[in-house]
Design a protein around this motif. Structure first.
Motif, PDB file in Angstrom:
ATOM      1  N   THR A   1      -0.297  -3.620   7.073  1.00 36.83           N
ATOM      2  CA  THR A   1      -1.537  -3.154   6.474  1.00 36.83           C
ATOM      3  C   THR A   1      -1.645  -1.635   6.589  1.00 36.83           C
ATOM      4  OG1 THR A   1      -2.706  -3.653   8.538  1.00 36.83           O
ATOM      5  CG2 THR A   1      -2.783  -5.304   6.808  1.00 36.83           C
ATOM      6  N   ALA A   2      -1.083  -1.073   7.656  1.00 40.79           N
ATOM      7  CA  ALA A   2      -1.055   0.382   7.795  1.00 40.79           C
ATOM      8  C   ALA A   2      -0.221   1.009   6.678  1.00 40.79           C
ATOM      9  CB  ALA A   2      -0.493   0.773   9.158  1.00 40.79           C
ATOM     10  N   PHE A   3       0.857   0.337   6.296  1.00 41.25           N
ATOM     11  CA  PHE A   3       1.689   0.847   5.200  1.00 41.25           C
ATOM     12  C   PHE A   3       0.909   0.861   3.895  1.00 41.25           C
ATOM     13  CE2 PHE A   3       4.719  -0.212   1.706  1.00 41.25           C
ATOM     14  CZ  PHE A   3       5.280   1.048   1.602  1.00 41.25           C
ATOM     15  N   LEU A   4       0.091  -0.157   3.662  1.00 41.47           N
ATOM     16  CA  LEU A   4      -0.732  -0.180   2.458  1.00 41.47           C
ATOM     17  C   LEU A   4      -1.686   1.015   2.446  1.00 41.47           C
ATOM     18  CD1 LEU A   4      -1.652  -1.566  -0.129  1.00 41.47           C
ATOM     19  CD2 LEU A   4      -3.206  -2.965   1.255  1.00 41.47           C
ATOM     20  N   GLY A   5      -2.243   1.344   3.604  1.00 43.03           N
ATOM     21  CA  GLY A   5      -3.109   2.514   3.699  1.00 43.03           C
ATOM     22  C   GLY A   5      -2.363   3.799   3.399  1.00 43.03           C
ATOM     23  N   THR A   6      -1.114   3.864   3.849  1.00 46.13           N
ATOM     24  CA  THR A   6      -0.283   5.030   3.539  1.00 46.13           C
ATOM     25  C   THR A   6      -0.069   5.156   2.037  1.00 46.13           C
ATOM     26  OG1 THR A   6       0.882   4.899   5.664  1.00 46.13           O
ATOM     27  CG2 THR A   6       1.987   6.076   3.887  1.00 46.13           C
ATOM     28  N   MET A   7       0.224   4.037   1.386  1.00 46.33           N
ATOM     29  CA  MET A   7       0.446   4.045  -0.061  1.00 46.33           C
ATOM     30  C   MET A   7      -0.791   4.506  -0.820  1.00 46.33           C
ATOM     31  SD  MET A   7       2.639   0.647  -1.047  1.00 46.33           S
ATOM     32  CE  MET A   7       2.255   0.981  -2.769  1.00 46.33           C
ATOM     33  N   THR A   8      -1.933   3.925  -0.509  1.00 50.15           N
ATOM     34  CA  THR A   8      -3.148   4.282  -1.240  1.00 50.15           C
ATOM     35  C   THR A   8      -3.550   5.725  -0.960  1.00 50.15           C
ATOM     36  OG1 THR A   8      -4.535   3.396   0.548  1.00 50.15           O
ATOM     37  CG2 THR A   8      -3.998   1.916  -1.281  1.00 50.15           C
ATOM     38  N   GLY A   9      -3.429   6.154   0.291  1.00 51.84           N
ATOM     39  CA  GLY A   9      -3.808   7.519   0.645  1.00 51.84           C
ATOM     40  C   GLY A   9      -2.963   8.551  -0.070  1.00 51.84           C
ATOM     41  N   LEU A  10      -1.656   8.355  -0.076  1.00 49.96           N
ATOM     42  CA  LEU A  10      -0.762   9.302  -0.735  1.00 49.96           C
ATOM     43  C   LEU A  10      -0.932   9.277  -2.247  1.00 49.96           C
ATOM     44  CD1 LEU A  10       2.468   8.805   1.408  1.00 49.96           C
ATOM     45  CD2 LEU A  10       1.083  10.885   1.249  1.00 49.96           C
ATOM     46  N   THR A  11      -1.183   8.102  -2.805  1.00 51.08           N
ATOM     47  CA  THR A  11      -1.380   8.003  -4.253  1.00 51.08           C
ATOM     48  C   THR A  11      -2.659   8.700  -4.681  1.00 51.08           C
ATOM     49  OG1 THR A  11      -0.140   5.931  -4.311  1.00 51.08           O
ATOM     50  CG2 THR A  11      -1.553   6.416  -6.192  1.00 51.08           C
ATOM     51  N   LEU A  12      -3.708   8.580  -3.883  1.00 52.10           N
ATOM     52  CA  LEU A  12      -4.947   9.306  -4.171  1.00 52.10           C
ATOM     53  C   LEU A  12      -4.711  10.812  -4.104  1.00 52.10           C
ATOM     54  CD1 LEU A  12      -7.560   7.127  -2.267  1.00 52.10           C
ATOM     55  CD2 LEU A  12      -7.487   7.523  -4.729  1.00 52.10           C
ATOM     56  N   PHE A  13      -3.942  11.254  -3.137  1.00 54.94           N
ATOM     57  CA  PHE A  13      -3.585  12.672  -3.048  1.00 54.94           C
ATOM     58  C   PHE A  13      -2.912  13.146  -4.330  1.00 54.94           C
ATOM     59  CE2 PHE A  13       0.119  15.447  -2.281  1.00 54.94           C
ATOM     60  CZ  PHE A  13      -0.533  16.632  -1.955  1.00 54.94           C
TER      61      PHE A  13
END
Length: 224
Positions: free
Chosen positions: A100-112
């Motif tokens: 689930t932490a990896f999913l947060g990494t994906m969404t955070g970087l994509t928003l960036f």
């Protein structure tokens, strides 16, 4: 703001990246270092670009700005690879939470990356362009703020107080600065930034929920 971000990044990642490298005790794939270099490059680029504008070197600012999107894409791609590697590494100790932490990494970087893309699209509207660049920079720094928990172990719920409240507090500073200088707050700080903070807050709130864990599993498997 970018200079302050550089200082936070240096302190935040000192215990998990900078010092271990200096002690030759850090081992990771090459793309982890690419991600770190891209993050550093982004902060330095924002600092240099701000100085060019202040000095009236607009043509140089525009030419150097061509590096922004490739650098942001590199940061995004290497960051996702790094996040997947870290999740796989942490699986034995964290279990499903690592995915689930990896999913947060994906969404955070994509928003960036989306914010950077919008900033570039609005480059002919300086008031929007510079604020979106700043917002992207604030957003990409939350992992550095979160890692301050290693130096501030007494802070309760660091995923809230450090990764959300403190990490996004520069938005409030920027809004107050707008109000004092221009007599009004720019729409970036009134609408876009609060929406970003709300999205991040929702992610943290539902981090341990069953739907979010299933999404994390799917995201992890996609890159496995």
């Amino acid at each position: 703001m970018a200079l302050a971000g550089l200082i936070v990044a240096a302190i935040g990642f000192s215990t998990t990246y900078v010092l271990p490298i200096a002690r030759s005790s850090f081992s990771a794939p090459w793309y982890v270092h690419v991600h770190g270099a891209a993050c550093l490059g982004w902060l330095l680029l924002v600092i240099v670009q701000s100085q060019h504008v202040l000095a009236g070197r607009t043509p140089l600012h525009r030419n150097l700005g061509k590096a922004a999107l490739p650098l942001a894409v590199t940061l995004w791609a290497a960051g996702i690879a790094t996040g997947h590697w870290a999740s796989a590494r942490d699986l034995p100790s964290q279990g499903a939470a690592a995915k689930t932490a990896f999913l947060g990494t994906m969404t955070g970087l994509t928003l960036f990356l989306i914010i950077v893309g919008a900033a570039i699209a609005w480059r002919k509207r300086p008031d929007w362009h510079k604020r979106m660049i700043l917002l992207a920079t604030i957003h990409v720094l939350w992992p550095a703020f979160f890692r301050l928990r290693h130096l501030l172990p007494d802070v309760p719920r660091p995923e809230i107080w450090l990764a959300v409240v403190v990490a996004y507090s520069p938005i409030l500073v920027a809004a107050i600065r707008d109000r004092r200088r221009y007599g009004k707050v720019h729409p970036v700080w009134l609408f876009i930034a609060p929406a970003l903070v709300a999205e991040q807050s929702i992610e943290f709130a539902y981090f341990d929920s069953a739907p979010w864990r299933r999404l994390g599993q799917a995201a992890f498997d996609l890159f496995s």
